[in-house]
Design a protein around this motif. Structure first.
Motif, short mmCIF file in Angstrom:
data_model
loop_
_atom_site.label_atom_id
_atom_site.label_comp_id
_atom_site.label_asym_id
_atom_site.label_seq_id
_atom_site.Cartn_x
_atom_site.Cartn_y
_atom_site.Cartn_z
N THR A 64 -54.10 17.47 6.56
CA THR A 64 -55.03 18.29 5.43
C THR A 64 -53.76 19.30 4.68
O THR A 64 -53.08 20.15 5.37
N PRO A 65 -53.73 19.41 3.28
CA PRO A 65 -52.67 20.22 2.80
C PRO A 65 -53.10 21.46 2.76
O PRO A 65 -54.35 21.95 2.67
N SER A 66 -52.20 22.37 3.15
CA SER A 66 -52.44 23.97 3.31
C SER A 66 -53.17 24.59 2.10
O SER A 66 -53.94 25.65 2.38
N VAL A 67 -52.81 24.14 1.06
CA VAL A 67 -53.46 24.67 -0.25
C VAL A 67 -54.73 24.30 -0.44
O VAL A 67 -55.49 24.77 -1.64
N ALA A 68 -55.22 23.39 0.06
CA ALA A 68 -56.73 22.90 -0.05
C ALA A 68 -57.69 23.91 0.40
O ALA A 68 -57.61 24.71 1.31
N VAL A 69 -58.87 23.86 -0.65
CA VAL A 69 -59.91 24.93 -0.27
C VAL A 69 -61.39 23.85 -0.24
O VAL A 69 -61.20 22.73 -0.02
N ASP A 70 -62.35 24.81 -0.01
CA ASP A 70 -63.71 23.96 0.14
C ASP A 70 -63.69 23.27 1.23
O ASP A 70 -63.90 21.90 1.29
N GLU A 71 -63.02 23.81 2.79
CA GLU A 71 -63.30 22.94 3.77
C GLU A 71 -62.17 21.80 3.78
O GLU A 71 -62.21 20.81 4.28
N PHE A 75 -58.84 21.25 -4.67
CA PHE A 75 -57.76 21.97 -5.01
C PHE A 75 -58.45 23.02 -6.14
O PHE A 75 -58.89 22.50 -7.13
N ALA A 76 -58.12 24.34 -6.21
CA ALA A 76 -58.61 25.25 -7.07
C ALA A 76 -57.81 25.63 -8.32
O ALA A 76 -56.50 25.66 -8.03
N VAL A 77 -58.32 25.61 -9.50
CA VAL A 77 -57.55 26.11 -10.60
C VAL A 77 -58.52 27.20 -11.22
O VAL A 77 -59.49 26.87 -11.54
N GLY A 78 -58.05 28.29 -11.35
CA GLY A 78 -58.67 29.47 -11.88
C GLY A 78 -59.02 30.43 -10.74
O GLY A 78 -59.21 29.90 -9.81
N THR A 79 -59.55 31.48 -11.11
CA THR A 79 -60.24 32.43 -10.26
C THR A 79 -61.42 32.95 -10.84
O THR A 79 -61.75 34.28 -10.26
N GLY A 80 -61.99 32.42 -11.72
CA GLY A 80 -63.29 32.93 -12.37
C GLY A 80 -64.58 32.91 -11.50
O GLY A 80 -64.40 32.23 -10.30
N PRO A 81 -65.75 33.70 -11.81
CA PRO A 81 -66.93 33.76 -10.98
C PRO A 81 -67.64 32.39 -10.94
O PRO A 81 -68.43 32.20 -10.05
N THR A 116 -63.76 28.88 -11.83
CA THR A 116 -63.12 28.23 -10.77
C THR A 116 -63.17 27.14 -10.77
O THR A 116 -64.47 26.64 -10.39
N VAL A 117 -62.50 26.08 -10.87
CA VAL A 117 -62.42 24.70 -11.05
C VAL A 117 -61.93 24.06 -9.91
O VAL A 117 -60.89 24.26 -9.46
N LEU A 118 -62.81 23.24 -9.07
CA LEU A 118 -62.33 22.88 -7.79
C LEU A 118 -62.31 21.32 -8.01
O LEU A 118 -63.28 20.64 -8.21
N TYR A 119 -61.24 20.72 -7.92
CA TYR A 119 -60.92 19.36 -8.32
C TYR A 119 -61.18 18.60 -6.78
O TYR A 119 -60.05 18.96 -6.00
N HIS A 120 -61.88 17.70 -6.67
CA HIS A 120 -61.97 16.81 -5.48
C HIS A 120 -61.48 15.22 -5.93
O HIS A 120 -62.28 14.57 -6.30
N SER A 141 -51.85 13.17 -5.51
CA SER A 141 -52.18 14.39 -5.98
C SER A 141 -52.21 15.53 -4.91
O SER A 141 -51.79 16.80 -5.15
N ALA A 142 -52.45 15.29 -3.52
CA ALA A 142 -52.37 16.12 -2.58
C ALA A 142 -51.06 16.64 -2.38
O ALA A 142 -50.60 17.99 -2.06
N ALA A 143 -50.00 15.68 -2.48
CA ALA A 143 -48.63 16.05 -2.20
C ALA A 143 -48.32 16.92 -3.35
O ALA A 143 -47.48 17.88 -3.15
N ALA A 144 -48.77 16.58 -4.67
CA ALA A 144 -48.34 17.47 -5.54
C ALA A 144 -48.93 18.79 -5.63
O ALA A 144 -48.34 20.04 -6.00
N ALA A 145 -50.28 18.98 -5.16
CA ALA A 145 -50.82 20.16 -4.79
C ALA A 145 -49.93 21.27 -3.97
O ALA A 145 -49.61 22.17 -4.05
N GLN A 146 -49.57 20.39 -2.99
CA GLN A 146 -48.83 21.05 -1.84
C GLN A 146 -47.34 21.58 -2.41
O GLN A 146 -46.62 22.47 -2.09
N GLY A 147 -47.02 20.82 -3.70
CA GLY A 147 -45.78 21.34 -3.96
C GLY A 147 -46.13 22.57 -5.37
O GLY A 147 -45.04 22.43 -6.27
N GLY A 148 -47.22 22.71 -5.38
CA GLY A 148 -47.56 23.86 -6.44
C GLY A 148 -47.76 23.23 -7.93
O GLY A 148 -47.71 23.96 -8.87
N LYS A 149 -47.96 21.76 -7.86
CA LYS A 149 -48.24 21.46 -9.16
C LYS A 149 -49.35 20.46 -9.38
O LYS A 149 -49.28 19.31 -10.05
#
Length: 243
Positions: A64-71, A75-81, A116-120, A141-149
């Motif tokens: 599991t990518p360490s940057v993944a959220v929601d169990e 992958f999260a983009v943004g921090t809004g409510p 906050t957008v959660l892309y699954h 895409s998970a590998a890209a997320a792990q690389g910050g992109k």
């Protein structure tokens, strides 16, 4: 002995025989029922064991990518409510169309710190490629997320979406697209070539199914299905959720 005594004895004997017959039928019914229950229990255990074995095989070696959220499913983009969940398959033309139409609006909502957008990234269209492209692209895409992109790679994958029914993009092309958005280190290329996150893509897909997601794109705003997926509809749903 009188005839009446004989008739009484015959009647009593018949009553006893009937009682014994009823008791035998009751025992037969009981054991038959117990046998059926036992067969069903055994069949259920076998079925569960088979399903568990299949699930174990599909997710063996799960990373599991360490940057993944929601169990670990997004992958999260943004921090809004206001939370927007987007379930997409990179082989899905409707997902590409949604992204093309809504991306500017999503970018604006993120920039205004409203969402906050959660892309699954899920893989439900593997049967429409000869190389399980849905799984491979989700894993990339998970590998890209792990690389910050993730956001950048997510966008370039849809811009280069292959047609359904073919082989999809090969690993070399997936790596090339990664380089185009700044994923130039060996870690990204190795993760794509080694299929590091393919079991993760399967797990995310299974989790989405358990949540009732059975088509793409599925878009939820504050947990509610977005029926009007136009930019205006998305903005209105976000404003309503944040009010």
């Amino acid at each position: 002995m009188s005839g009446k005594d004989n008739r009484d004895r015959t009647k009593a004997k018949r009553v006893v025989q009937e009682q014994l017959a009823r008791e035998r039928r009751r025992r037969v019914t009981l054991w038959t029922s117990l046998g059926v229950v036992a067969v069903l229990v055994i069949a259920g255990l076998i079925g569960w064991g088979f399903a568990a074995s299949q699930e174990s095989e599909k997710t063996a070696g799960l990373t599991t990518p360490s940057v993944a959220v929601d169990e670990g499913t997004a992958f999260a983009v943004g921090t809004g409510p206001v939370k927007i969940d987007i379930y997409e398959d990179f082989l899905c033309p409707a997902c590409r169309d949604f992204e093309a139409a809504a991306q500017t609006t999503i970018d604006q909502l993120v920039a205004e710190n409203k969402v906050t957008v959660l892309y699954h990234p899920i893989a439900i269209l593997d049967h429409l490629s000869t190389t399980e492209y849905s799984t491979r692209s989700a894993a990339a895409s998970a590998a890209a997320a792990q690389g910050g992109k993730f956001a950048e790679y997510h966008r370039v994958l849809f811009a280069n979406q292959p047609p359904e029914g073919g082989a999809g993009l090969d690993n070399a092309k997936l790596i090339e697209l990664g380089r185009s958005v700044g994923l130039t280190d060996a870690a990204f290329a190795d993760a794509v070539d080694d299929g590091t996150y393919e079991a993760w893509a399967t797990k995310v897909t299974d989790t989405a199914a358990s949540r009732g997601v059975n088509s793409t794109p599925t878009v939820l705003v504050d947990g509610k299905d977005l029926e009007n997926r136009t930019p205006q509809g998305l903005s209105a749903a976000v404003e309503a959720a944040g009010a």
